[in-house]
Design a protein around this motif. Structure first.
Motif, PDB file in Angstrom:
ATOM      1  N   GLY A 102     -11.594  74.586  37.338  1.00 16.36           N
ATOM      2  CA  GLY A 102     -12.789  74.756  36.517  1.00 16.36           C
ATOM      3  C   GLY A 102     -12.724  74.053  35.171  1.00 16.36           C
ATOM      4  O   GLY A 102     -13.433  74.438  34.237  1.00 16.36           O
ATOM      5  N   HIS A 103     -11.909  73.006  35.065  1.00 18.21           N
ATOM      6  CA  HIS A 103     -11.795  72.275  33.799  1.00 18.21           C
ATOM      7  C   HIS A 103     -13.031  71.406  33.566  1.00 18.21           C
ATOM      8  O   HIS A 103     -13.426  70.625  34.431  1.00 18.21           O
ATOM      9  N   ALA A 104     -13.606  71.518  32.376  1.00 18.14           N
ATOM     10  CA  ALA A 104     -14.785  70.717  32.050  1.00 18.14           C
ATOM     11  C   ALA A 104     -14.406  69.268  31.724  1.00 18.14           C
ATOM     12  O   ALA A 104     -15.166  68.339  31.991  1.00 18.14           O
ATOM     13  N   HIS A 105     -13.217  69.072  31.145  1.00 16.28           N
ATOM     14  CA  HIS A 105     -12.755  67.721  30.805  1.00 16.28           C
ATOM     15  C   HIS A 105     -11.406  67.500  31.478  1.00 16.28           C
ATOM     16  O   HIS A 105     -10.355  67.558  30.844  1.00 16.28           O
ATOM     17  N   PRO A 106     -11.413  67.274  32.784  1.00 11.58           N
ATOM     18  CA  PRO A 106     -10.183  67.317  33.566  1.00 11.58           C
ATOM     19  C   PRO A 106      -9.242  66.132  33.318  1.00 11.58           C
ATOM     20  O   PRO A 106      -9.683  65.017  33.021  1.00 11.58           O
ATOM     21  N   HIS A 107      -7.952  66.405  33.441  1.00 10.58           N
ATOM     22  CA  HIS A 107      -6.900  65.377  33.466  1.00 10.58           C
ATOM     23  C   HIS A 107      -7.089  64.501  34.705  1.00 10.58           C
ATOM     24  O   HIS A 107      -7.627  64.953  35.708  1.00 10.58           O
ATOM     25  N   ARG A 108      -6.597  63.246  34.637  1.00 12.88           N
ATOM     26  CA  ARG A 108      -6.766  62.365  35.801  1.00 12.88           C
ATOM     27  C   ARG A 108      -5.797  62.707  36.933  1.00 12.88           C
ATOM     28  O   ARG A 108      -5.953  62.222  38.051  1.00 12.88           O
ATOM     29  N   GLY A 109      -4.789  63.523  36.629  1.00  9.95           N
ATOM     30  CA  GLY A 109      -3.909  64.035  37.674  1.00  9.95           C
ATOM     31  C   GLY A 109      -3.017  62.975  38.304  1.00  9.95           C
ATOM     32  O   GLY A 109      -2.965  61.817  37.872  1.00  9.95           O
ATOM     33  N   CYS A 110      -2.280  63.384  39.334  1.00  9.72           N
ATOM     34  CA  CYS A 110      -1.383  62.455  40.035  1.00  9.72           C
ATOM     35  C   CYS A 110      -2.158  61.300  40.658  1.00  9.72           C
ATOM     36  O   CYS A 110      -1.669  60.174  40.716  1.00  9.72           O
ATOM     37  N   GLN A 111      -3.373  61.592  41.134  1.00 15.25           N
ATOM     38  CA  GLN A 111      -4.190  60.524  41.729  1.00 15.25           C
ATOM     39  C   GLN A 111      -4.453  59.429  40.692  1.00 15.25           C
ATOM     40  O   GLN A 111      -4.220  58.246  40.962  1.00 15.25           O
ATOM     41  N   GLY A 112      -4.896  59.832  39.512  1.00 18.82           N
ATOM     42  CA  GLY A 112      -5.161  58.854  38.456  1.00 18.82           C
ATOM     43  C   GLY A 112      -3.892  58.177  37.977  1.00 18.82           C
ATOM     44  O   GLY A 112      -3.890  56.964  37.700  1.00 18.82           O
ATOM     45  N   ASN A 113      -2.806  58.934  37.867  1.00 21.80           N
ATOM     46  CA  ASN A 113      -1.537  58.342  37.430  1.00 21.80           C
ATOM     47  C   ASN A 113      -0.990  57.350  38.455  1.00 21.80           C
ATOM     48  O   ASN A 113      -0.455  56.293  38.094  1.00 21.80           O
ATOM     49  N   LEU A 114      -1.098  57.707  39.740  1.00 19.66           N
ATOM     50  CA  LEU A 114      -0.651  56.782  40.789  1.00 19.66           C
ATOM     51  C   LEU A 114      -1.478  55.508  40.758  1.00 19.66           C
ATOM     52  O   LEU A 114      -0.948  54.394  40.871  1.00 19.66           O
ATOM     53  N   HIS A 115      -2.790  55.674  40.599  1.00 23.47           N
ATOM     54  CA  HIS A 115      -3.643  54.492  40.570  1.00 23.47           C
ATOM     55  C   HIS A 115      -3.270  53.579  39.396  1.00 23.47           C
ATOM     56  O   HIS A 115      -3.148  52.369  39.554  1.00 23.47           O
ATOM     57  N   ALA A 116      -3.046  54.191  38.231  1.00 25.76           N
ATOM     58  CA  ALA A 116      -2.689  53.378  37.054  1.00 25.76           C
ATOM     59  C   ALA A 116      -1.362  52.648  37.283  1.00 25.76           C
ATOM     60  O   ALA A 116      -1.209  51.484  36.909  1.00 25.76           O
ATOM     61  N   ALA A 117      -0.399  53.327  37.912  1.00 22.65           N
ATOM     62  CA  ALA A 117       0.910  52.713  38.140  1.00 22.65           C
ATOM     63  C   ALA A 117       0.847  51.611  39.204  1.00 22.65           C
ATOM     64  O   ALA A 117       1.581  50.625  39.136  1.00 22.65           O
ATOM     65  N   LEU A 118      -0.027  51.782  40.197  1.00 23.69           N
ATOM     66  CA  LEU A 118      -0.052  50.861  41.339  1.00 23.69           C
ATOM     67  C   LEU A 118      -1.128  49.779  41.205  1.00 23.69           C
ATOM     68  O   LEU A 118      -1.092  48.781  41.928  1.00 23.69           O
ATOM     69  N   ALA A 119      -2.069  49.960  40.279  1.00 24.59           N
ATOM     70  CA  ALA A 119      -3.155  48.990  40.121  1.00 24.59           C
ATOM     71  C   ALA A 119      -2.647  47.564  39.875  1.00 24.59           C
ATOM     72  O   ALA A 119      -3.216  46.609  40.415  1.00 24.59           O
ATOM     73  N   PRO A 120      -1.564  47.371  39.077  1.00 25.79           N
ATOM     74  CA  PRO A 120      -1.071  45.999  38.878  1.00 25.79           C
ATOM     75  C   PRO A 120      -0.647  45.310  40.176  1.00 25.79           C
ATOM     76  O   PRO A 120      -0.552  44.084  40.222  1.00 25.79           O
ATOM     77  N   TYR A 121      -0.386  46.090  41.213  1.00 22.25           N
ATOM     78  CA  TYR A 121      -0.028  45.525  42.518  1.00 22.25           C
ATOM     79  C   TYR A 121      -1.252  45.335  43.414  1.00 22.25           C
ATOM     80  O   TYR A 121      -1.120  44.971  44.582  1.00 22.25           O
ATOM     81  N   GLY A 122      -2.421  45.650  42.904  1.00 23.28           N
ATOM     82  CA  GLY A 122      -3.637  45.448  43.685  1.00 23.28           C
ATOM     83  C   GLY A 122      -4.012  46.615  44.574  1.00 23.28           C
ATOM     84  O   GLY A 122      -4.827  46.472  45.484  1.00 23.28           O
ATOM     85  N   VAL A 123      -3.426  47.802  44.315  1.00 20.60           N
ATOM     86  CA  VAL A 123      -3.742  48.979  45.125  1.00 20.60           C
ATOM     87  C   VAL A 123      -4.998  49.643  44.556  1.00 20.60           C
ATOM     88  O   VAL A 123      -5.051  49.961  43.371  1.00 20.60           O
ATOM     89  N   ALA A 124      -5.995  49.848  45.410  1.00 22.38           N
ATOM     90  CA  ALA A 124      -7.255  50.451  44.967  1.00 22.38           C
ATOM     91  C   ALA A 124      -7.135  51.968  44.938  1.00 22.38           C
ATOM     92  O   ALA A 124      -6.484  52.572  45.785  1.00 22.38           O
ATOM     93  N   ALA A 125      -7.775  52.581  43.964  1.00 22.10           N
ATOM     94  CA  ALA A 125      -7.719  54.040  43.812  1.00 22.10           C
ATOM     95  C   ALA A 125      -8.169  54.739  45.084  1.00 22.10           C
ATOM     96  O   ALA A 125      -7.575  55.715  45.532  1.00 22.10           O
ATOM     97  N   GLU A 126      -9.245  54.234  45.681  1.00 24.75           N
ATOM     98  CA  GLU A 126      -9.828  54.945  46.806  1.00 24.75           C
ATOM     99  C   GLU A 126      -8.999  54.814  48.078  1.00 24.75           C
ATOM    100  O   GLU A 126      -9.171  55.577  49.026  1.00 24.75           O
ATOM    101  N   GLY A 127      -8.088  53.851  48.096  1.00 25.97           N
ATOM    102  CA  GLY A 127      -7.248  53.693  49.271  1.00 25.97           C
ATOM    103  C   GLY A 127      -6.054  54.626  49.308  1.00 25.97           C
ATOM    104  O   GLY A 127      -5.291  54.610  50.265  1.00 25.97           O
ATOM    105  N   LEU A 128      -5.874  55.453  48.274  1.00 21.69           N
ATOM    106  CA  LEU A 128      -4.692  56.307  48.219  1.00 21.69           C
ATOM    107  C   LEU A 128      -4.802  57.436  49.247  1.00 21.69           C
ATOM    108  O   LEU A 128      -5.728  58.232  49.196  1.00 21.69           O
ATOM    109  N   PRO A 129      -3.848  57.523  50.164  1.00 22.65           N
ATOM    110  CA  PRO A 129      -3.883  58.579  51.179  1.00 22.65           C
ATOM    111  C   PRO A 129      -3.157  59.831  50.686  1.00 22.65           C
ATOM    112  O   PRO A 129      -2.767  59.910  49.510  1.00 22.65           O
ATOM    113  N   ALA A 130      -2.977  60.817  51.574  1.00 17.08           N
ATOM    114  CA  ALA A 130      -2.159  61.982  51.240  1.00 17.08           C
ATOM    115  C   ALA A 130      -0.736  61.504  50.940  1.00 17.08           C
ATOM    116  O   ALA A 130      -0.200  60.628  51.605  1.00 17.08           O
ATOM    117  N   CYS A 131      -0.154  62.078  49.897  1.00 12.41           N
ATOM    118  CA  CYS A 131       1.229  61.757  49.524  1.00 12.41           C
ATOM    119  C   CYS A 131       2.190  62.736  50.191  1.00 12.41           C
ATOM    120  O   CYS A 131       1.799  63.818  50.627  1.00 12.41           O
TER     121      CYS A 131
END
Lengths: 194, 194
Positions: A102-131
């Motif tokens: 119920g957070h109104a201003h939510p953290h980007r979480g592991c999904q956002g952190n993974l995307h930020a870490a992997l984006a330089p390699y060309g990995v798209a946020a939406e392509g991230l599967p279950a970890c």
């Protein structure tokens, strides 16, 4: 050499086939979401559904293999001092914090952190599967199917040792979700070993 | 009007938001893998990991929602005369038959059938996520995590009724895997209702 992933962040790690990745919980009760992609073709990713089918268990541990969406072996679990990890749930994300917490201003979480870490390699946020959620403790009621997210069973210094079965790009987090890590954000340590 | 999906095949079904899809097991003990995509943006797909997290169960039934990878509601389960379905395992595929059954010349399975049915809409084979496997019976041992694929609990005429929560493209199969359907390939019936 031990590398540190600070609380609520993620790292990108390149592994050659045959190299080992040791994931360590230095303080105990912390979760590390692990994502793996074929280093040479990012469309090949870790697959929970394939892995659960081939290994015939929801709780993977020493001796088990993590499989890709192309039904190839990506990682072998060689050592495991805890024996309870999750491979059912997707990484926490802004949506998770909004819907579950119920957070109104939510953290980007592991999904956002993974995307930020992997984006330089060309990995798209939406392509991230279950970890594969190392140390995450998700018991299931066999009759009703109800699941709970409980504090990890890991004690300080517990670890899991993986061997790369192909050249991999790995994303690894120090998890951002309160339920997963018993309401204290802690680091994760890792080592790449030949 | 009742539509028939012949044994070991799949259908593509367009649903408008608010329409209902009734999935019927006419002979009993048959599985139907169900995949859903946003009709207007195929990158939004059914997500097992998100759904299990938000519904807090591995056994979805009447009153539960199936969620997308963008954390939006795709399908609501309105009726369910069986109460046991699977959302852990990926569709059977040529790889499944090769690895689990040891077939030298494997069938393309639900994965291949879904791809053939959905390819005219531009859906790529590799983009297919875990399906909601209607009537599939996968009990889990709560202590060890071991899972089994057992015959479905569905009797002739049992059904599940879904409501589309957005405009959807749905792929639906009459499952091709012997373990899933008690070693007899049977049809699946469905109806689209306003």
């Amino acid at each position: 050499m031990v590398q540190v992933i600070p609380p609520r962040s993620a790292a990108a790690i390149e592994l050659k086939a045959g190299q080992h990745l040791k994931v360590i919980d230095p303080e105990g009760e912390q979760v590390a979401d692990l994502l793996a992609l074929n280093r040479h073709d990012m469309a090949e990713v870790l697959s929970s559904g394939r892995t659960l089918d081939y290994q015939e268990t929801i709780y993977l541990t020493r001796g088990d293999i993590l499989w890709s969406n192309r039904s190839r072996q990506m990682l072998a679990i060689l050592e495991d001092t805890v024996g309870r990890h999750d491979f059912l749930l997707t990484p926490c994300s802004a949506d998770t914090f909004r819907i579950i917490y119920g957070h109104a201003h939510p953290h980007r979480g592991c999904q956002g952190n993974l995307h930020a870490a992997l984006a330089p390699y060309g990995v798209a946020a939406e392509g991230l599967p279950a970890c594969f959620n190392v140390f995450m403790n998700v018991p299931v009621d066999a009759q009703t199917g109800r699941l709970k997210v409980l504090p990890p069973l890991s004690k300080p210094g517990d670890h899991v040792l993986f061997r790369a079965e192909m050249d991999l790009l790995v994303g690894l987090t120090a998890c951002s979700a309160e339920q997963s890590n018993n309401y204290r954000f802690k680091p994760i340590h890792y080592q790449v070993l030949d």
